[in-house]
Enzyme design. Structure first.
Site, short mmCIF file in Angstrom:
data_model
loop_
_atom_site.label_atom_id
_atom_site.label_comp_id
_atom_site.label_asym_id
_atom_site.label_seq_id
_atom_site.Cartn_x
_atom_site.Cartn_y
_atom_site.Cartn_z
CG ASP A 114 -24.93 47.79 25.92
OD1 ASP A 114 -24.62 48.11 27.08
OD2 ASP A 114 -25.21 46.63 25.60
CG PHE A 166 -13.65 34.77 22.04
CD1 PHE A 166 -13.51 36.11 22.33
CD2 PHE A 166 -14.21 34.41 20.82
CE1 PHE A 166 -13.89 37.09 21.42
CE2 PHE A 166 -14.60 35.38 19.90
CZ PHE A 166 -14.45 36.72 20.21
CB ALA A 175 -22.75 39.26 27.30
CB SER A 176 -27.08 39.41 29.77
OG SER A 176 -27.07 40.44 28.80
#
Length: 450
Positions: free
Chosen positions: A291, A134, A137-138
């Site tokens: 972050d 769901f 990211a990287s």
């Protein structure tokens, strides 16, 4: 529906070819820029527009390459985009688009990660495991699941081979920036480039180690940042170096949350928690979540805020927090501190060489950093600050960018992490449109300078 992706190309030869093609394309774009004579009337509106378009083109080329490489290369793009003193604004703006651009893995690759980590498929560990992620990211993607005891959890699964590409990717990036960047983009010399990439390497080594992330997450859970900030529980029995299982929080990211038009008092409460919580963490707990992009913050229906992804945190020493608080209070004081005091703060923070004289600092560097300091400290200039009117990060023009390159030594690990955290927080609060009371934060800054 998102099309499942193949794993990133982890072979050194393939990744080198991608980076080499990007370097060639940057060189060709710069040659076209020079042949058109775009810099002939430096400082004119036409020249400024041409330079900005050139920076954006280079940013798109680099982003295209890092998007193909994915993994640590894509994460490095995100980190570089957060440093206002390193890359030109146009390049940073394109790299900033790297957030959440990785497509989901297919079911077979997810099973491979679990077999390597646990020796079994995810269905053997959970009473229910959703095969479709769901969030992606990287470095990894997140699946919903249910533990045998009925608790709902979020399971973060690292992309296969990501950790193995880290050294290759940073070597390629270093080569690109050193052989192309400082000639064509007015970047710092190789010593500064190496220092910044060294810090990115340290951050990435931590971020690909989910056991390290779990430890950091447990630390933040045990040291509350604010009564309205929630850190999800780590489920150690279902976590490994490449898999992290934690309690599932039900909330919305900032854009979806604001689309529901929550009342102003709820948004203000949430913004206050984030603002006070980050400063409390930095100035009193001496550690920061580094972050704070929108994917790592959830706005909960009950008015609290969920904080996610502790792969990148930074311990902040007293000399750093003291120096930062002193610089910010000097800048916001009325009357503002003189150049000699500001010069001393920059040197104490290790941002400039001890050999940089006061006269050069005042004549060249101070005008270049003034807009950045104005933007960073803007919330502290009023007892209540409305982030709906928060200014955007300043665009540093070419002469001032050159001054930053000449006189800044590069970021320390603490400053780089703090800048990344503060930039993320400012963007979040601006999107949230929260109004916050800054008096407690100002008191923390004053206390830290004592």
């Amino acid at each position: 529906m998102t099309t499942p992706a193949r794993p990133p190309r982890t072979g050194k030869l393939a990744r080198t070819a991608i980076a080499g093609l990007a370097s060639t394309r940057v060189g060709m774009a710069t040659l076209r820029h020079r042949l058109r004579g775009d810099d002939a009337q430096a400082g004119s509106p036409a020249a400024t527009a041409a330079r900005q378009a050139h920076e954006a083109e280079i940013g798109r080329i680099l982003m295209g390459a890092m998007g193909q490489l994915r993994g640590t290369a894509l994460k490095a793009a995100q980190v570089l985009s957060m440093d206002a003193d390193f890359l030109p604004a146009g390049v940073r703006a394109e790299l900033a688009r790297s957030t959440h651009q990785a497509p989901a893995l297919n079911r077979a690759l997810v099973g491979k990660v679990f077999r390597q980590a646990f020796g079994c498929e995810p269905e053997a560990l959970f009473s229910h495991f959703e095969p479709t992620a769901f969030a992606a990211a990287s470095l990894g993607q997140v699946h919903r699941a249910v533990l045998p005891d009925g608790r709902a959890v979020a399971v973060k699964v690292q992309y296969p081979g990501i950790a193995d590409t880290l050294e290759t990717d940073l070597t390629l990036l270093r080569g690109t920036l050193n052989t192309v960047g400082h000639r064509l983009l007015t970047l710092p010399d190789s010593t500064v480039v190496d220092r910044i990439l060294g810090e990115i390497r340290r951050q990435l080594l931590e971020e690909v180690d989910y056991e390290h992330e779990a430890e950091a997450q447990r630390w933040f859970a045990a040291h509350p940042l604010h009564a309205d900030i929630v850190v999800p529980e780590v489920i150690a029995s279902h976590s490994r170096r490449t898999v992290l299982t934690q309690a599932l929080l039900h909330g919305h990211h900032v854009q979806a949350w604001c689309a529901q038009q929550p009342p102003a008092d709820v948004r203000n409460r949430q913004g206050q928690a984030l603002f006070d919580g980050l400063l409390h963490a930095a100035l009193q707990l001496r550690r920061t979540h580094a972050d704070l992009h929108p994917g790592n913050v959830l706005f909960l229906p009950d008015g609290r805020v969920g904080l996610l992804d502790f792969g990148c945190t930074q311990v902040l020493g007293r000399p750093f927090t003291h120096g930062l608080a002193r610089l910010w209070t000097q800048w916001t004081a009325r009357p503002r501190a003189d150049a000699a005091a500001l010069h001393g703060s920059y040197q104490a923070l290790g941002l400039t060489s001890p050999s940089l004289g006061l006269d050069v600092f005042e004549r060249e560097l101070l005008p270049a950093v003034a807009s950045v300091l104005d933007w960073a400290t803007e919330p502290f200039t009023a007892a209540r600050f409305d982030f709906a009117g928060k200014s955007l990060p300043p665009r540093v023009d070419a002469p001032r960018q050159a001054a930053l390159v000449r006189h800044l030594q590069g970021m320390t690990a603490e400053m780089m992490s703090w800048d990344r955290a503060w930039l993320g927080l400012m963007h979040l609060l601006r999107q949230l449109g929260a109004e916050v009371d800054t008096r407690h934060a100002n008191a923390l800054l004053a206390q830290e300078t004592a």
